[in-house]
Design an enzyme around this catalytic site. Sequence first.
Site, mmCIF file in Angstrom:
data_model
loop_
_atom_site.group_PDB
_atom_site.id
_atom_site.type_symbol
_atom_site.label_atom_id
_atom_site.label_comp_id
_atom_site.label_asym_id
_atom_site.label_seq_id
_atom_site.Cartn_x
_atom_site.Cartn_y
_atom_site.Cartn_z
ATOM 1 N N HIS A 261 0.846 -1.183 0.000
ATOM 2 C CA HIS A 261 0.000 0.000 0.000
ATOM 3 C C HIS A 261 0.882 1.234 0.000
ATOM 4 O O HIS A 261 1.924 1.243 0.655
ATOM 5 C CB HIS A 261 -0.913 0.006 1.241
ATOM 6 C CG HIS A 261 -2.107 0.871 1.053
ATOM 7 N ND1 HIS A 261 -2.051 2.235 1.231
ATOM 8 C CD2 HIS A 261 -3.374 0.584 0.685
ATOM 9 C CE1 HIS A 261 -3.246 2.741 0.983
ATOM 10 N NE2 HIS A 261 -4.066 1.766 0.649
ATOM 11 N N ASP A 315 -7.804 -5.463 -0.006
ATOM 12 C CA ASP A 315 -8.290 -6.392 -1.032
ATOM 13 C C ASP A 315 -7.942 -7.846 -0.768
ATOM 14 O O ASP A 315 -8.468 -8.730 -1.443
ATOM 15 C CB ASP A 315 -7.724 -5.991 -2.403
ATOM 16 C CG ASP A 315 -8.365 -4.715 -2.894
ATOM 17 O OD1 ASP A 315 -9.585 -4.584 -2.726
ATOM 18 O OD2 ASP A 315 -7.649 -3.854 -3.420
HETATM 19 N N1 CMC Z 1 4.136 -7.562 -4.264
HETATM 20 C C1 CMC Z 1 5.480 -7.565 -4.338
HETATM 21 N N2 CMC Z 1 6.228 -6.468 -4.158
HETATM 22 C C2 CMC Z 1 5.604 -5.328 -3.885
HETATM 23 C C3 CMC Z 1 4.200 -5.258 -3.797
HETATM 24 C C4 CMC Z 1 3.469 -6.436 -3.992
HETATM 25 N N3 CMC Z 1 2.143 -6.443 -3.933
HETATM 26 N N4 CMC Z 1 3.832 -3.986 -3.528
HETATM 27 C C5 CMC Z 1 4.972 -3.292 -3.465
HETATM 28 N N5 CMC Z 1 6.036 -4.100 -3.677
HETATM 29 C C6 CMC Z 1 7.451 -3.730 -3.664
HETATM 30 C C7 CMC Z 1 7.841 -3.137 -5.027
HETATM 31 O O1 CMC Z 1 8.284 -4.111 -5.918
HETATM 32 C C8 CMC Z 1 8.921 -2.168 -4.623
HETATM 33 O O2 CMC Z 1 10.094 -2.880 -4.390
HETATM 34 P P1 CMC Z 1 11.530 -2.216 -4.741
HETATM 35 O O3 CMC Z 1 11.613 -1.009 -3.870
HETATM 36 O O4 CMC Z 1 12.499 -3.296 -4.391
HETATM 37 O O5 CMC Z 1 11.484 -1.889 -6.194
HETATM 38 C C9 CMC Z 1 8.448 -1.639 -3.282
HETATM 39 O O6 CMC Z 1 7.637 -2.674 -2.734
HETATM 40 C C10 CMC Z 1 7.609 -0.369 -3.403
HETATM 41 O O7 CMC Z 1 6.600 -0.647 -4.351
HETATM 42 P P2 CMC Z 1 5.825 0.460 -5.163
HETATM 43 O O8 CMC Z 1 5.112 -0.190 -6.292
HETATM 44 O O9 CMC Z 1 6.737 1.602 -5.487
HETATM 45 O O10 CMC Z 1 4.838 0.939 -4.047
HETATM 46 P P3 CMC Z 1 3.603 1.814 -4.290
HETATM 47 O O11 CMC Z 1 3.408 2.598 -3.080
HETATM 48 O O12 CMC Z 1 3.678 2.552 -5.583
HETATM 49 O O13 CMC Z 1 2.504 0.695 -4.501
HETATM 50 C C11 CMC Z 1 0.545 -0.503 -4.685
HETATM 51 C C12 CMC Z 1 1.317 0.555 -3.890
HETATM 52 C C13 CMC Z 1 -0.757 -0.780 -3.989
HETATM 53 C C14 CMC Z 1 0.258 0.049 -6.100
HETATM 54 C C15 CMC Z 1 1.405 -1.782 -4.781
HETATM 55 O O14 CMC Z 1 1.709 -2.241 -3.481
HETATM 56 C C16 CMC Z 1 0.731 -2.869 -5.593
HETATM 57 O O15 CMC Z 1 0.799 -2.834 -6.829
HETATM 58 N N6 CMC Z 1 0.089 -3.865 -4.916
HETATM 59 C C17 CMC Z 1 -0.578 -4.954 -5.598
HETATM 60 C C18 CMC Z 1 -1.930 -4.480 -6.104
HETATM 61 C C19 CMC Z 1 -2.910 -4.280 -4.966
HETATM 62 O O16 CMC Z 1 -3.062 -5.109 -4.082
HETATM 63 N N7 CMC Z 1 -3.635 -3.138 -5.052
HETATM 64 C C20 CMC Z 1 -4.643 -2.788 -4.046
HETATM 65 C C21 CMC Z 1 -4.211 -1.590 -3.286
HETATM 66 S S1 CMC Z 1 -5.139 -1.253 -1.823
HETATM 67 C C22 CMC Z 1 -6.722 -0.877 -2.329
HETATM 68 C C23 CMC Z 1 -6.852 0.215 -3.322
HETATM 69 O O17 CMC Z 1 -6.087 1.178 -3.357
HETATM 70 O O18 CMC Z 1 -7.818 0.125 -4.067
#
Ligand code: CMC
Length: 378
Positions: A261, A315
């Site tokens: 998140h 989720d």
């Molecule tokens: N699985 C594996 N690695 C992850 C995940 C994940 N679900 N989420 C983040 N990371 C890692 C990512 O690879 C990165 O690693 P590194 O720094 O080594 O490159 C680090 O954590 C930071 O990730 P980010 O993508 O820059 O983080 P963010 O704040 O942009 O992402 C997110 C937030 C929700 C988009 C992301 O965690 C994600 O894509 N999660 C999976 C999809 C999901 O479950 N979405 C629902 C979100 S909650 C409800 C909503 O908002 O509707």
Amino acid sequence: MMVCEYKPGLEGIPAAQSSISNVDGQKGILEYRGIQIEELAEKSTFLETAYLLIWGELPTSEELAAFEYEVRYHRRIKYRICDMMKCFPESGHPMDALQASAAALGLFYARRDLNNPIYIRNAVVRLIAKIPTMVAAFQLMRNGNDPVRPRDDLDYSANFLYMLNEQEPDSLAARIFDVCLILHAEHTMNASTFSARVTASTLTDPYAVVASAVGTLGGPLHGGANEEVIQMLEEIGSVENVRPYIEDCLERKSKIMGFGHRVYKIKDPRATILQNLAEQLFAKFGQDKYYDIAQEIERVVEEKLGHKGIYPNVDFYSGLVYRKLGIPTDLFTPVFAIARVAGWLAHWKEQLEENRIFRPSQVYDGKRGIPYMPIEHR
Ligand code: CMC
């Protein structure tokens, strides 16, 4: 002119001043109008919470009764909306059907009298009342059945489950569904709320505001993740496959759905409540074969990614709850929208109170001064 640093995704940049909800991502706290989500989940109802979000205070019993009455009265949808939805392809995603139907509501109700509190109230009531009816109607119609009329003797959540499954739900199931709506009703400046506020800032009608937010919610990085969680559980298929599956995802640098998140760096408080609700449903209606797999995923992901602050988000467990309630997987995100419409409308109203149209800038990194090349010379 002040030059600002470009932040992809506007990460960490405040896009509005808001008093609707607050998240402390380090402590895992979510509050609506200052009240913690755990307390609302235990003591409130979705309609009361929607009132709180939109009008800023918990309603008195008279105010709540009036709001519930109005929502009940406006649940039905016009036959022309139904006829339009009948023409949607059955294979279309229910989020697309919902986006089109929400936008179509704007055709029926006079637009843009945004200074009139009665117009605001009616739009709020209509959207909260009709969105569940439209979600249920599309579900029935895509299976070749006529939609079921809302039942006035059932409360908001029981009526939705009734319209969906054509039978009166168990009271625990209806209450749990209502709590799910409370949990999903609002969550600060996420992508769909931002989208709602940008659209609202042009002073267009609230149906367009909600339609644009529905479109934004549908993506797999936002509301669409709950659907993908179930697909992942299906793909994994057994507890033994969890570790190799997660290791493979990490090697391929693919995201594990339902985890991570932008704000929470510990387990999302809503995931904890939803897990508990899932367990209550399993105790009453029998286990779900995917629950053991889900728990093992949580263990393995925590072991591998806990140091990065990657934990279950809202989720991860919501899909297991919805499955047990008999909700088809591709309706999970429309159900999220049923709840989130309360938050979007609260932001619509707040945006109108001190509106300034969104008009950010960009950092241009393209070419300049290029002469036009006639087509025969390209
Ligand atoms: N699985 C594996 N690695 C992850 C995940 C994940 N679900 N989420 C983040 N990371 C890692 C990512 O690879 C990165 O690693 P590194 O720094 O080594 O490159 C680090 O954590 C930071 O990730 P980010 O993508 O820059 O983080 P963010 O704040 O942009 O992402 C997110 C937030 C929700 C988009 C992301 O965690 C994600 O894509 N999660 C999976 C999809 C999901 O479950 N979405 C629902 C979100 S909650 C409800 C909503 O908002 O509707």
